[in-house]
Write a protein that holds these residues in place. Structure first.
Motif, short mmCIF file in Angstrom:
data_model
loop_
_atom_site.label_atom_id
_atom_site.label_comp_id
_atom_site.label_asym_id
_atom_site.label_seq_id
_atom_site.Cartn_x
_atom_site.Cartn_y
_atom_site.Cartn_z
N MET A 51 0.82 -1.20 0.00
CA MET A 51 0.00 0.00 0.00
C MET A 51 0.86 1.26 0.00
O MET A 51 0.50 2.26 -0.59
CB MET A 51 -0.92 -0.03 1.23
N SER A 52 2.02 1.20 0.66
CA SER A 52 2.90 2.35 0.71
C SER A 52 3.49 2.66 -0.66
O SER A 52 3.70 3.82 -0.99
CB SER A 52 4.02 2.11 1.72
N GLY A 53 3.74 1.63 -1.46
CA GLY A 53 4.27 1.84 -2.81
C GLY A 53 3.27 2.56 -3.70
O GLY A 53 3.65 3.44 -4.49
N LEU A 54 2.00 2.22 -3.59
CA LEU A 54 0.96 2.89 -4.36
C LEU A 54 0.83 4.35 -3.92
O LEU A 54 0.69 5.25 -4.76
CB LEU A 54 -0.38 2.17 -4.18
N ARG A 55 0.92 4.58 -2.63
CA ARG A 55 0.85 5.95 -2.12
C ARG A 55 2.02 6.79 -2.64
O ARG A 55 1.85 7.95 -2.99
CB ARG A 55 0.85 5.95 -0.60
N ASP A 56 3.19 6.18 -2.70
CA ASP A 56 4.36 6.89 -3.22
C ASP A 56 4.19 7.26 -4.70
O ASP A 56 4.54 8.35 -5.12
CB ASP A 56 5.62 6.05 -3.05
N VAL A 57 3.64 6.34 -5.47
CA VAL A 57 3.44 6.60 -6.90
C VAL A 57 2.41 7.70 -7.10
O VAL A 57 2.61 8.62 -7.91
CB VAL A 57 3.01 5.30 -7.63
N VAL A 58 1.30 7.65 -6.38
CA VAL A 58 0.26 8.68 -6.49
C VAL A 58 0.83 10.03 -6.09
O VAL A 58 0.61 11.05 -6.76
CB VAL A 58 -0.98 8.31 -5.64
N CYS A 59 1.58 10.06 -5.01
CA CYS A 59 2.19 11.30 -4.53
C CYS A 59 3.16 11.86 -5.58
O CYS A 59 3.12 13.05 -5.89
CB CYS A 59 2.91 11.03 -3.22
N ALA A 60 4.00 11.01 -6.14
CA ALA A 60 4.97 11.45 -7.13
C ALA A 60 4.28 11.98 -8.39
O ALA A 60 4.68 13.02 -8.93
CB ALA A 60 5.92 10.31 -7.49
N VAL A 61 3.24 11.30 -8.84
CA VAL A 61 2.52 11.75 -10.04
C VAL A 61 1.86 13.11 -9.79
O VAL A 61 1.95 14.03 -10.62
CB VAL A 61 1.49 10.69 -10.49
N LEU A 62 1.21 13.26 -8.65
CA LEU A 62 0.56 14.53 -8.33
C LEU A 62 1.58 15.67 -8.23
O LEU A 62 1.35 16.77 -8.74
CB LEU A 62 -0.24 14.42 -7.04
N LEU A 63 2.70 15.41 -7.59
CA LEU A 63 3.72 16.44 -7.46
C LEU A 63 4.31 16.83 -8.81
O LEU A 63 4.51 18.01 -9.10
CB LEU A 63 4.83 15.98 -6.52
#
Length: 114
Positions: free
Chosen positions: A1-13
């Motif tokens: 779940m943390s990996g998905l959160r990191d990807v979403v965060c990176a894409v949004l940023l």
């Protein structure tokens, strides 16, 4: 779940940073004041919102709630400031009125001077 959160965060940023960059380029490159005001408000606001949402994804709820207040303040104030700058440019004659397609402020200015 943390990996998905990191990807979403990176894409949004990244998308938010790209939007801010395009808004800054538009501010420098566009020819007239209304176009520059458009570039100064819409992409910059969208970019900031995306960056703050990307940051909120990584934070705990209590800290992310503060970012929601910042987003609300930005979304409310940026268009108002743009409108004030455009109106003052119109009133001082900085804005070329012949470039406008619709000039609703001319009637109000005529009534104000009478």
């Amino acid at each position: 779940m943390s990996g998905l959160r990191d990807v979403v965060c990176a894409v949004l940023l990244l998308v938010g940073a790209l939007s801010c960059l395009l808004g800054a380029l538009g501010l420098v490159r566009l020819p007239d004041l209304p176009a520059r005001l458009q570039a100064a408000t819409k992409p910059q606001t969208l970019g900031l919102v995306l960056i703050l949402v990307g940051t909120a994804v990584r934070l705990e709820f209590e800290n992310a709630a503060t970012l929601v207040l910042v987003i609300a303040f930005q979304v409310v104030t940026a268009p108002v400031i743009s409108q004030i700058v455009a109106r003052s440019a119109y009133r001082t004659g900085t804005l070329d009125r012949e470039d406008l397609v619709v000039d609703e402020l001319a009637g109000r200015m005529d009534r104000d001077t009478d």
